[in-house]
Design an enzyme around this catalytic site. Structure first.
Site, mmCIF file in Angstrom:
data_model
loop_
_atom_site.group_PDB
_atom_site.id
_atom_site.type_symbol
_atom_site.label_atom_id
_atom_site.label_comp_id
_atom_site.label_asym_id
_atom_site.label_seq_id
_atom_site.Cartn_x
_atom_site.Cartn_y
_atom_site.Cartn_z
ATOM 1 N N GLU A 90 0.833 -1.200 0.000
ATOM 2 C CA GLU A 90 0.000 0.000 0.000
ATOM 3 C C GLU A 90 0.869 1.253 0.000
ATOM 4 O OE1 GLU A 90 -3.511 -1.783 2.810
ATOM 5 O OE2 GLU A 90 -3.195 0.383 2.780
ATOM 6 N N CYS A 103 2.892 8.489 1.695
ATOM 7 C CA CYS A 103 3.117 7.561 2.802
ATOM 8 C C CYS A 103 3.577 6.246 2.179
ATOM 9 C CB CYS A 103 1.801 7.403 3.564
ATOM 10 S SG CYS A 103 1.895 6.236 4.913
ATOM 11 N N CYS A 110 4.338 -6.802 8.148
ATOM 12 C CA CYS A 110 5.154 -6.310 9.265
ATOM 13 C C CYS A 110 5.164 -7.358 10.373
ATOM 14 C CB CYS A 110 4.563 -5.004 9.801
ATOM 15 S SG CYS A 110 5.541 -4.258 11.131
ATOM 16 N N CYS A 114 1.765 -4.975 16.390
ATOM 17 C CA CYS A 114 1.149 -4.020 17.318
ATOM 18 C C CYS A 114 -0.364 -4.245 17.284
ATOM 19 C CB CYS A 114 1.493 -2.583 16.902
ATOM 20 S SG CYS A 114 3.273 -2.277 16.924
ATOM 21 N N CYS A 117 -2.885 -2.190 14.978
ATOM 22 C CA CYS A 117 -2.448 -1.929 13.603
ATOM 23 C C CYS A 117 -2.908 -3.018 12.645
ATOM 24 C CB CYS A 117 -0.922 -1.802 13.572
ATOM 25 S SG CYS A 117 -0.275 -1.586 11.904
ATOM 26 N N CYS A 329 -6.281 2.866 7.214
ATOM 27 C CA CYS A 329 -4.874 2.675 6.888
ATOM 28 C C CYS A 329 -4.452 1.221 7.105
ATOM 29 C CB CYS A 329 -3.976 3.640 7.648
ATOM 30 S SG CYS A 329 -3.858 3.344 9.397
#
Ligand code: SAH
Length: 346
Positions: A90, A103, A110, A114, A117, A329
């Site tokens: 993205e 961004c 990842c 977290c 997220c 996001c």
């Protein structure tokens, strides 16, 4: 595998054209076509001799394909870019008055996990190469038909786990694409030894650390890796970073209703940051479907800010852009890959 040409510097391109038996001045032309004109294939470069162009027509440049793009009412555009191996990342383009901020992602997925997220929920696939990061910026620049003024490494991934390639990308964005170092922001959750390694490069970039909590217990609850890297150690490393680079550190703080947004949390945070050359960026939580954290009310957010201001901490609020687009996001990728989930706001 051949090394794609994007993210190579002028001297590196000079070496390359010379190994191809071409005169050094061709590197200057190549540089201009790659970074200013957005060449996707060497066969497009009309200033090159025809015979050579044909010979190197298939040499990899390193550009992705736009798999999907959606535009929000605030003109933010979210892209899903398809890389050479078929994986997707993205990228977001956020226009404001005079600026165009991109961004970028630094990894496919990842590993940090977290809890708040969306990317963290999907696991980790691989690091991005520097050319795949530079490509994201050029893609947005071309799609908007406007020069990119700022880049933030706040897309998918943990940049400090891919430090070597991120540093190459930063150099290229600065020297080849022409974006000032101060307009390049690297955001990290913080990893032992990695902040020192970044500091050693002595860059004049903007450095942001995702703090998100005012004490170790809370931070560990939100960010699993914090268990092995205490808040005190992280803050000590940030102080060293300021000393070495003479640049202040920005702290990002997600506001989660009832969890870390109370006046006592603001006071606790201020205590940690007293005397620190810093700026706090408050990020009201952007809801994701996998967990049921809540975004605080506007009043709560303002109160938190005012409490920090009373303690003389420089602070601003960053409202997420493009929330109206078809994914919050980090969620575009999972939604597009699982069409059954529908394609509506999270
Ligand atoms: N791994 C890096 C950069 C990627 S995330 C980091 O942790 O900083 C960029 C920022 O977006 C981080 O501050 C991250 O904590 C924040 N973020 C992630 N999920 C979010 C959400 N649901 N709402 C608001 N901010 C979020």
């Amino acid at each position: 595998m051949l090394q794609p040409l994007l993210a190579l510097s002028q001297p590196e391109l000079t070496d390359w054209v010379q190994t191809q038996g071409q005169p050094a001045y061709r590197a200057k032309q190549l540089h201009q076509w790659l970074y200013q004109k957005g060449a996707r294939s060497l066969s497009e470069i009309s200033v090159f001799p025809k015979a050579w162009r044909q010979q190197v027509a298939d040499y990899p440049v390193g550009r992705s394909q736009i798999d999907y793009c959606s535009t929000a009412p605030d003109q933010t555009r979210k892209y899903l870019l398809r890389l050479e191996d078929g994986l997707t990342v993205e990228t977001v383009g956020m226009p404001t008055d005079k600026r165009l901020t991109v961004c970028v992602s630094s990894q496919v997925g990842c590993p940090m996990a977290c809890d708040f997220c969306a990317t963290g929920k999907g696991g980790f696939t691989r690091n991005l190469q520097a050319y795949e990061i530079v490509d994201q910026v050029l893609t947005v620049q071309e799609d908007f038909g406007q020069r990119v003024s700022n880049v933030v490494f706040m897309g998918m991934g943990e940049p400090l786990l891919n430090l070597e390639q991120v540093v190459v990308a930063l150099r290229s964005l600065n020297q080849d694409v022409g974006i000032g170092q101060r307009s390049l922001t690297v955001s990290t959750v913080g990893l032992p030894k990695q902040i020192q390694k970044l500091a050693a490069h002595q860059l004049q970039i903007t450095f942001a650390v995702s703090l998100h909590a005012s004490n170790q217990t809370l931070r560990q609850q939100l960010i699993p890796s914090a268990a092995h890297y205490t808040l005190d150690q992280l803050l000590a490393d940030c102080r060293d970073y300021v000393q070495l680079t003479k640049r202040r550190v920005t702290f990002e703080y997600i506001l989660l209703a009832g969890l870390n947004d109370l006046p006592e949390h603001a006071q606790e945070l201020a205590k940690h940051l007293r005397g620190f050359q810093t700026h706090v960026n408050l990020i009201p939580y952007n809801p994701i479907s996998e967990v049921d954290y809540q975004r605080p009310s506007r009043q709560r957010i303002e109160q938190f800010k005012q409490q920090l201001e009373r303690d003389r901490i420089a602070v601003s609020i960053r409202y997420s852009r493009g929330l109206e687009a078809d994914a919050a996001c980090g969620q575009l990728r999972s939604l597009r890959q699982h069409p059954d989930n529908g394609n509506k706001p999270a």
